[in-house]
Write a protein that holds these residues in place. Structure first.
Motif, short mmCIF file in Angstrom:
data_model
loop_
_atom_site.label_atom_id
_atom_site.label_comp_id
_atom_site.label_asym_id
_atom_site.label_seq_id
_atom_site.Cartn_x
_atom_site.Cartn_y
_atom_site.Cartn_z
N LYS A 124 0.84 -1.20 0.00
CA LYS A 124 0.00 0.00 0.00
C LYS A 124 0.87 1.25 0.00
CE LYS A 124 -0.75 0.16 5.00
NZ LYS A 124 0.15 1.24 5.38
N VAL A 125 0.34 2.27 -0.64
CA VAL A 125 1.03 3.55 -0.71
C VAL A 125 0.05 4.62 -0.27
CG1 VAL A 125 2.25 5.20 -2.18
CG2 VAL A 125 2.46 2.76 -2.64
N ALA A 126 0.47 5.44 0.69
CA ALA A 126 -0.40 6.53 1.16
C ALA A 126 -0.19 7.76 0.28
CB ALA A 126 -0.07 6.86 2.61
N GLU A 127 -1.27 8.41 -0.07
CA GLU A 127 -1.15 9.64 -0.86
C GLU A 127 -2.01 10.73 -0.23
OE1 GLU A 127 -1.98 11.65 -5.18
OE2 GLU A 127 -3.17 9.96 -4.49
N PHE A 128 -1.47 11.93 -0.21
CA PHE A 128 -2.26 13.05 0.30
C PHE A 128 -3.11 13.63 -0.81
CE2 PHE A 128 0.10 13.03 4.17
CZ PHE A 128 -0.75 13.66 5.07
N GLN A 129 -4.38 13.81 -0.51
CA GLN A 129 -5.25 14.52 -1.44
C GLN A 129 -5.03 16.01 -1.22
OE1 GLN A 129 -8.90 12.52 -0.04
NE2 GLN A 129 -9.28 12.17 -2.21
N LYS A 130 -5.44 16.80 -2.19
CA LYS A 130 -5.24 18.25 -2.09
C LYS A 130 -5.93 18.83 -0.86
CE LYS A 130 -3.71 20.08 -6.39
NZ LYS A 130 -3.82 19.08 -7.46
N ARG A 131 -7.04 18.23 -0.43
CA ARG A 131 -7.76 18.79 0.72
C ARG A 131 -7.01 18.53 2.03
NH1 ARG A 131 -12.58 14.61 2.16
NH2 ARG A 131 -11.68 12.79 1.14
N GLY A 132 -5.96 17.69 1.99
CA GLY A 132 -5.13 17.49 3.17
C GLY A 132 -5.40 16.20 3.91
N VAL A 133 -6.14 15.26 3.31
CA VAL A 133 -6.34 13.97 3.96
C VAL A 133 -5.69 12.86 3.13
CG1 VAL A 133 -8.37 14.38 5.40
CG2 VAL A 133 -8.65 13.85 2.98
N VAL A 134 -5.30 11.82 3.84
CA VAL A 134 -4.61 10.69 3.23
C VAL A 134 -5.62 9.75 2.59
CG1 VAL A 134 -3.40 8.56 3.83
CG2 VAL A 134 -2.62 10.73 4.76
N HIS A 135 -5.28 9.22 1.43
CA HIS A 135 -5.98 8.02 1.01
C HIS A 135 -4.96 6.95 0.62
CE1 HIS A 135 -6.72 9.72 -3.33
NE2 HIS A 135 -5.47 9.65 -3.04
N LEU A 136 -5.41 5.72 0.51
CA LEU A 136 -4.48 4.61 0.30
C LEU A 136 -4.71 3.96 -1.05
CD1 LEU A 136 -4.56 2.61 3.67
CD2 LEU A 136 -2.97 4.42 2.99
N HIS A 137 -3.59 3.75 -1.77
CA HIS A 137 -3.62 2.92 -2.98
C HIS A 137 -3.11 1.56 -2.55
CE1 HIS A 137 -4.18 6.43 -5.56
NE2 HIS A 137 -3.29 7.04 -4.79
#
Ligand SMILES: [Zn+2]
Ligand SMILES: [Zn+2]
Ligand SMILES: [Zn+2]
Length: 489
Positions: A244-257
Motif C-alpha cells: 500500500k502507498v499513502a497519498e495526500f489529497q489536495k484537501r489534506g487527507v490521506v488516502h491509500l492505494h
C-alpha cells in the motif's frame, strides 16, 4: 538594480568555485567519482573519518581508509531521501526500487517458480488495485474538467450561505493547479479536527481493515462439507498479500492505494506464494474488500465535546481487477512508485518543513488560509490530553499522518532490503575503484569494517560544486538513456 548587481556577483562566485573545482585534475576526478557513487545526490552527507577492514580469522588489518585523503577531507554519501521534492536523484533510485517491489508482486501470481499448482501449470492469483478514500469533512473547491466547482443545494446555480455567512456554492471553473482546489468553501464549517484525526488513525484503520477482510472472506466463502467456514479456517486457506502507498489529497487527507492479492496457503511451506483455491476468485476478493471497508472503524479520542466519533473509509472505494502479466506489472508498479516518491507538500502547499531545506533557503510563500488552519488544528489537538497517544506534535508537517508512505505485507514480494543487498553484491562484483572504502573482497573470509565516522556536513561545499554535480548527473542520465536506446556500443 541592486538585485542585478548581487546576481552578477553571485554568478561570478559560482563560476569561480566551478573553476577551482576542476583546477586540480586528479582531485577533480576523485571528487567526481564520489559524486557518481553517491548517485548524483543533490544534498549528500559529508562523512569524515576512517575505516579499517579486519580479517576476523587472522586478525590482520587488510585495508585502511581515511577520508583525509579525499578532496576536501570528506567522503560524500547519498542522502537516500525518497522524496522527489528533496532529492530527485535519490527519489529516482527509490522509485526504481519501489517499482521492482510493486511489480514483482504482480507477476509472482503469474508463476515465477513459487506459484505452480503442482502440475506445472501457471496460476494467476486474484489481484486488484483498490483506492481507499477518506470521507467528506465538508465541501471543498474542486477541479471538474472545466465544469462548475459547486452548484448550490437543490441544483440552483447560486444561493444559500452557511452560518458564517459564506456561500455554499462556487461557480468558478478551477484548473487542477489552482491553489484553491481542495480548500474548504468555509474554513469554519470544515471539520478540520476530523481530518487530522482521520490522518492520525489511517494506519490503524488499515490494520483493522485487513482483519475485517478475513472475516468477510469467511462470511462470503462457500460452505465446506455443508458447514460455513470460520475465520480461523479461512486463514488456513487464504492469505491477503498487499502493498500500500499513502497519498495526500489536495484537501489534506490521506488516502491509500492498495494492490491486494489473494494467495493460497501451503501449510508445509508458509513462505511460498501458492495458488488460491478455485472458488477464491477476483469477485470474492473484491466483495471482501468492499464489505470490510464498509464495516471497519476506529474510535477517535473525544475532542471539542464530540462524542462517539469514529474514523471510517469514505464511500468512494474504487476496486479494479489487475491481470497478472508483465505489461500490467510495469503499469501498476509505475503507478504506485509515482505516489511513493510524492510528499504531502507536493499535494498541499504551505506546510511547515519537517527538516530545513538544503542549501539556500527558498522563498517562503504565503500559506493558504485552510492550510494554516489545518496546521493550527494539529498543534491544538496535540496539546489535548485525550490525543496524547497520537503524538500529533511530531506530525504537524504531515497533518497528523504518522505511518509509512509505503508498506507491504510480509509475503507480498521482494523487499527493499533484498534489493539493497543485490545492489551491494553487484557493486562488489564490479569493484573497480581503489578509493571505495565500502568495497570488500568477496572470497568467503569473515571480515569486519571498523569505522569511525562523523557527519561533517550536509550538501555540497558550495554552489559551484552543486552545479557540477547536476551537470555530471545530467550527463550520466543521458549516457544511460543513449545506452538504453542502443545508440552506443
Ligand atoms: Zn540524495
Ligand atoms: Zn470553487
Ligand atoms: Zn461556515
Amino acid at each position: 538594480m541592486r538585485t542585478t548587481l548581487q546576481t552578477h556577483v553571485r554568478t561570478q562566485t559560482v563560476l569561480g568555485q566551478m573553476i577551482t573545482r576542476v583546477a586540480d585534475e586528479d582531485a577533480y576526478r576523485r571528487w567526481a567519482g564520489q559524486v557518481e557513487r553517491a548517485g548524483h545526490c543533490v544534498r549528500p552527507i559529508q562523512l569524515a573519518g576512517s575505516a579499517t577492514t579486519v580479517n576476523t580469522q587472522t586478525g590482520e588489518v587488510e585495508a585502511a581508509y581515511s577520508s583525509s585523503g579525499e578532496p576536501g577531507g570528506v567522503l560524500l554519501v547519498a542522502c537516500k531521501d525518497r522524496r522527489e521534492s528533496v532529492c530527485p536523484p535519490c527519489a529516482s533510485r527509490y522509485r526504481a526500487d519501489a517499482w521492482h517491489v510493486f511489480a514483482a508482486g504482480v507477476t509472482v501470481a503469474n508463476g515465477d517458480g513459487h506459484s505452480h499448482d503442482g502440475h506445472g501449470a501457471r496460476v494467476a492469483n486474484p489481484l486488484v488495485l483498490a483506492t481507499f478514500t477518506a470521507p467528506s469533512f465538508g465541501r471543498v473547491h474542486a477541479a471538474r474538467d472545466g465544469g462548475v466547482c459547486r452548484m448550490s443545494r437543490g441544483g440552483k446555480r447560486a444561493g444559500g450561505v452557511c452560518e458564517h455567512g459564506r456561500p455554499l456554492w462556487c461557480l468558478a471553473r478551477h484548473d487542477a493547479r489552482d491553489g484553491l482546489v481542495g480548500a474548504p468553501l468555509c474554513v469554519d464549517c470544515a471539520d478540520l479536527a476530523g481530518m487530522v484525526l482521520f490522518n492520525a488513525s489511517v494506519g490503524e484503520l488499515w490494520r483493522r481493515t485487513v482483519i475485517y477482510v478475513y472475516r468477510a472472506l469467511a462470511a462470503l466463502a462457500p460452505a465446506v462439507g455443508g458447514r460455513p467456514v470460520g475465520v480461523r479456517q479461512i486463514r488456513e486457506l487464504l492469505r491477503l498479500s498487499y502493498v500500500k502507498v499513502a497519498e495526500f489529497q489536495k484537501r489534506g487527507v490521506v488516502h491509500l492505494h492498495v494492490l491486494a492479492r489473494l494467495d493460497g496457503v501451503n501449510p508445509d511451506d508458509p513462505d511460498a506464494v501458492t495458488a488460491a483455491p478455485a472458488w477464491a476468485g477476483v469477485e470474492l476478493l473484491t466483495a471482501a474488500l468492499q464489505r470490510a471497508a464498509a464495516r471497519v472503524s476506529v474510535e477517535l479520542p473525544v475532542v471539542d465535546g464530540r462524542t462517539a466519533a469514529v474514523a471510517r473509509w469514505g464511500r468512494q472505494l474504487d476496486i479494479r481487477p489487475v491481470q497478472a502479466d508483465e505489461v500490467n506489472a510495469a503499469r501498476v508498479g509505475g503507478y504506485l512508485a509515482k505516489y511513493a516518491t510524492k510528499t504531502v507538500s507536493d499535494s498541499v502547499s504551505g506546510l511547515p518543513a519537517s527538516r530545513p531545506p538544503a542549501g539556500e533557503a527558498g522563498e517562503i510563500g504565503t500559506v493558504p488560509e485552510h492550510v494554516a488552519a489545518l496546521t493550527d488544528t494539529v498543534r491544538r489537538l496535540a496539546r489535548l490530553a485525550t490525543c496524547r497517544s497520537l503524538r500529533l506534535g511530531r506530525h504537524v508537517h504531515t497533518l497528523g499522518f504518522r505511518g509509512h508512505v509505503t508498506s507491504k505485507s510480509r509475503r507480498y514480494s521482494t523487499t527493499f532490503t533484498a534489493l539493497r543487498q543485490a545492489r551491494r553484491a553487484w557493486r562488489l562484483a564490479n569493484r573497480t575503484r581503489e578509493h571505495d572504502p565500502w568495497a570488500q573482497q568477496d572470497d568467503g573470509a569473515e571480515r569486519v569494517i571498523v569505522g569511525d565516522w562523523r557527519i561533517a556536513g550536509v550538501g555540497y561545499r558550495n554552489l559551484g560544486d552543486r552545479v557540477w554535480a547536476e551537470v555530471l548527473g545530467r550527463e550520466h542520465r543521458q549516457a544511460r538513456e543513449a545506452q538504453r536506446l542502443g545508440l552506443t556500443a
